[in-house]
Design a protein around this motif. Structure first.
Motif, PDB file in Angstrom:
ATOM      1  N   GLU A  28      11.177 -57.155  48.443  1.00 31.85           N
ATOM      2  CA  GLU A  28      11.737 -57.958  49.375  1.00 31.85           C
ATOM      3  C   GLU A  28      11.109 -59.209  49.827  1.00 31.85           C
ATOM      4  O   GLU A  28      12.143 -60.242  49.953  1.00 31.85           O
ATOM      5  N   ARG A  29      10.042 -59.498  49.373  1.00 32.32           N
ATOM      6  CA  ARG A  29       9.288 -60.542  50.376  1.00 32.32           C
ATOM      7  C   ARG A  29       9.625 -62.117  49.211  1.00 32.32           C
ATOM      8  O   ARG A  29       9.933 -63.103  48.621  1.00 32.32           O
ATOM      9  N   HIS A  30       9.597 -61.025  47.495  1.00 24.84           N
ATOM     10  CA  HIS A  30       9.829 -62.334  46.810  1.00 24.84           C
ATOM     11  C   HIS A  30      11.289 -61.876  46.180  1.00 24.84           C
ATOM     12  O   HIS A  30      11.332 -62.855  45.428  1.00 24.84           O
ATOM     13  N   GLY A  31      12.183 -61.240  46.424  1.00 20.01           N
ATOM     14  CA  GLY A  31      13.779 -60.988  45.225  1.00 20.01           C
ATOM     15  C   GLY A  31      15.350 -60.119  46.867  1.00 20.01           C
ATOM     16  O   GLY A  31      14.008 -60.249  47.987  1.00 20.01           O
ATOM     17  N   MET A  32      15.873 -59.853  45.635  1.00 24.88           N
ATOM     18  CA  MET A  32      16.997 -59.852  46.937  1.00 24.88           C
ATOM     19  C   MET A  32      16.840 -58.395  45.957  1.00 24.88           C
ATOM     20  O   MET A  32      16.886 -57.620  44.703  1.00 24.88           O
ATOM     21  N   ARG A  33      17.295 -57.110  47.022  1.00 21.23           N
ATOM     22  CA  ARG A  33      17.503 -55.473  46.423  1.00 21.23           C
ATOM     23  C   ARG A  33      19.075 -56.102  46.481  1.00 21.23           C
ATOM     24  O   ARG A  33      20.439 -55.595  47.194  1.00 21.23           O
ATOM     25  N   VAL A  34      19.127 -55.024  45.120  1.00 19.88           N
ATOM     26  CA  VAL A  34      20.680 -55.202  44.022  1.00 19.88           C
ATOM     27  C   VAL A  34      20.938 -53.584  44.572  1.00 19.88           C
ATOM     28  O   VAL A  34      21.657 -53.081  44.490  1.00 19.88           O
ATOM     29  N   GLN A  35      20.108 -52.980  44.170  1.00 21.54           N
ATOM     30  CA  GLN A  35      20.426 -50.932  44.607  1.00 21.54           C
ATOM     31  C   GLN A  35      18.882 -50.625  45.040  1.00 21.54           C
ATOM     32  O   GLN A  35      17.711 -51.193  45.390  1.00 21.54           O
ATOM     33  N   ASN A  36      18.662 -49.299  45.260  1.00 22.84           N
ATOM     34  CA  ASN A  36      17.627 -48.627  46.727  1.00 22.84           C
ATOM     35  C   ASN A  36      16.318 -49.190  45.810  1.00 22.84           C
ATOM     36  O   ASN A  36      15.697 -49.769  46.343  1.00 22.84           O
ATOM     37  N   SER A  37      16.048 -48.879  44.582  1.00 24.53           N
ATOM     38  CA  SER A  37      14.686 -49.235  44.344  1.00 24.53           C
ATOM     39  C   SER A  37      14.761 -50.861  43.107  1.00 24.53           C
ATOM     40  O   SER A  37      14.197 -50.777  42.211  1.00 24.53           O
ATOM     41  N   VAL A  38      15.248 -51.007  43.273  1.00 26.10           N
ATOM     42  CA  VAL A  38      16.065 -52.410  42.257  1.00 26.10           C
ATOM     43  C   VAL A  38      16.075 -53.690  42.796  1.00 26.10           C
ATOM     44  O   VAL A  38      16.828 -53.836  43.370  1.00 26.10           O
ATOM     45  N   PHE A  39      15.122 -54.831  42.689  1.00 32.20           N
ATOM     46  CA  PHE A  39      15.347 -55.621  42.833  1.00 32.20           C
ATOM     47  C   PHE A  39      15.426 -57.227  42.235  1.00 32.20           C
ATOM     48  O   PHE A  39      15.401 -56.780  40.527  1.00 32.20           O
ATOM     49  N   GLU A  40      16.260 -58.464  42.492  1.00 31.67           N
ATOM     50  CA  GLU A  40      16.909 -59.267  41.747  1.00 31.67           C
ATOM     51  C   GLU A  40      15.375 -60.209  41.871  1.00 31.67           C
ATOM     52  O   GLU A  40      15.722 -60.683  43.742  1.00 31.67           O
ATOM     53  N   VAL A  41      14.766 -61.447  41.244  1.00 30.03           N
ATOM     54  CA  VAL A  41      13.273 -61.669  41.514  1.00 30.03           C
ATOM     55  C   VAL A  41      13.686 -63.107  40.654  1.00 30.03           C
ATOM     56  O   VAL A  41      13.740 -62.796  39.819  1.00 30.03           O
ATOM     57  N   PHE A  42      13.645 -63.713  41.563  1.00 30.26           N
ATOM     58  CA  PHE A  42      13.368 -65.888  40.693  1.00 30.26           C
ATOM     59  C   PHE A  42      11.383 -66.081  41.203  1.00 30.26           C
ATOM     60  O   PHE A  42      11.666 -65.682  42.378  1.00 30.26           O
ATOM     61  N   VAL A  43      11.326 -65.825  40.070  1.00 32.85           N
ATOM     62  CA  VAL A  43       9.385 -66.386  40.069  1.00 32.85           C
ATOM     63  C   VAL A  43       9.486 -66.786  39.124  1.00 32.85           C
ATOM     64  O   VAL A  43       9.741 -67.141  37.657  1.00 32.85           O
ATOM     65  N   ASP A  44       8.344 -68.591  38.780  1.00 31.93           N
ATOM     66  CA  ASP A  44       7.634 -68.306  37.849  1.00 31.93           C
ATOM     67  C   ASP A  44       6.405 -67.991  37.345  1.00 31.93           C
ATOM     68  O   ASP A  44       6.363 -66.937  37.683  1.00 31.93           O
ATOM     69  N   ALA A  45       6.042 -68.474  36.418  1.00 29.19           N
ATOM     70  CA  ALA A  45       4.848 -67.814  36.015  1.00 29.19           C
ATOM     71  C   ALA A  45       3.588 -68.058  37.277  1.00 29.19           C
ATOM     72  O   ALA A  45       3.033 -65.785  37.215  1.00 29.19           O
ATOM     73  N   ALA A  46       3.441 -69.383  37.816  1.00 26.57           N
ATOM     74  CA  ALA A  46       2.108 -68.563  38.714  1.00 26.57           C
ATOM     75  C   ALA A  46       2.638 -67.232  39.605  1.00 26.57           C
ATOM     76  O   ALA A  46       2.350 -66.180  40.795  1.00 26.57           O
ATOM     77  N   GLN A  47       3.965 -66.968  39.926  1.00 29.14           N
ATOM     78  CA  GLN A  47       4.331 -66.102  41.373  1.00 29.14           C
ATOM     79  C   GLN A  47       4.263 -64.878  40.836  1.00 29.14           C
ATOM     80  O   GLN A  47       4.370 -63.856  41.562  1.00 29.14           O
ATOM     81  N   LEU A  48       4.403 -64.475  40.161  1.00 31.80           N
ATOM     82  CA  LEU A  48       4.896 -63.493  38.879  1.00 31.80           C
ATOM     83  C   LEU A  48       3.596 -62.630  38.553  1.00 31.80           C
ATOM     84  O   LEU A  48       3.093 -61.400  39.097  1.00 31.80           O
ATOM     85  N   VAL A  49       2.298 -63.975  38.452  1.00 31.97           N
ATOM     86  CA  VAL A  49       1.168 -63.153  38.606  1.00 31.97           C
ATOM     87  C   VAL A  49       0.592 -62.339  39.892  1.00 31.97           C
ATOM     88  O   VAL A  49      -0.162 -61.237  40.135  1.00 31.97           O
ATOM     89  N   SER A  50       0.916 -63.563  40.530  1.00 34.61           N
ATOM     90  CA  SER A  50       0.374 -63.226  42.069  1.00 34.61           C
ATOM     91  C   SER A  50       0.869 -61.636  41.971  1.00 34.61           C
ATOM     92  O   SER A  50       0.846 -60.613  43.038  1.00 34.61           O
ATOM     93  N   MET A  51       2.838 -61.209  42.015  1.00 38.61           N
ATOM     94  CA  MET A  51       3.390 -60.747  42.742  1.00 38.61           C
ATOM     95  C   MET A  51       3.037 -58.962  42.214  1.00 38.61           C
ATOM     96  O   MET A  51       2.978 -57.846  42.303  1.00 38.61           O
ATOM     97  N   LYS A  52       2.466 -59.768  40.638  1.00 44.40           N
ATOM     98  CA  LYS A  52       2.057 -58.284  40.247  1.00 44.40           C
ATOM     99  C   LYS A  52       0.935 -57.233  39.978  1.00 44.40           C
ATOM    100  O   LYS A  52       0.245 -56.726  41.345  1.00 44.40           O
ATOM    101  N   ALA A  53       0.135 -58.960  41.152  1.00 45.48           N
ATOM    102  CA  ALA A  53      -1.533 -57.704  41.490  1.00 45.48           C
ATOM    103  C   ALA A  53      -1.392 -57.778  42.701  1.00 45.48           C
ATOM    104  O   ALA A  53      -2.260 -56.005  43.348  1.00 45.48           O
TER     105      ALA A  53
END
Length: 96
Positions: A28-53
């Motif tokens: 939720e901090r990184h994107g928008m919930r589109v279904q119960n366990s599904v999110f659309e997320v706009f990220v750049d490479a650094a944000q993706l690494v951080s979110m994955k961590a």
């Protein structure tokens, strides 16, 4: 880039229910919930690494899973919806 993130957290225990809430809050901090366990997320490479961590620390790798689908920058022609649509379409400006 736009990514689709899905997750499946085993909630058969109280710890699993806590993990589920934690994973949802991270998404939720990184994107928008589109279904119960599904999110659309706009990220750049650094944000993706951080979110994955963050997600890596939140899940139990023996019982839970998180999947990342890269839709790229020309995602507008790759997304088709039927039925109820989110209030804010991915990529559009938010007006308050």
């Amino acid at each position: 880039m736009l990514m689709l993130i899905t997750y499946d957290v085993n909630t058969s225990t109280p710890e699993g229910e806590r993990r589920l809430r934690k994973v949802a809050k991270i998404c939720e901090r990184h994107g928008m919930r589109v279904q119960n366990s599904v999110f659309e997320v706009f990220v750049d490479a650094a944000q993706l690494v951080s979110m994955k961590a963050e997600l890596s620390e939140a899940i139990d790798v023996e019982n839970d899973s998180v999947r990342f689908y890269r839709l790229g920058n020309s995602y507008q022609h790759k997304i088709e919806t039927m039925g109820k649509k989110p209030i804010v379409q991915a990529g559009n400006a938010l007006m308050f």
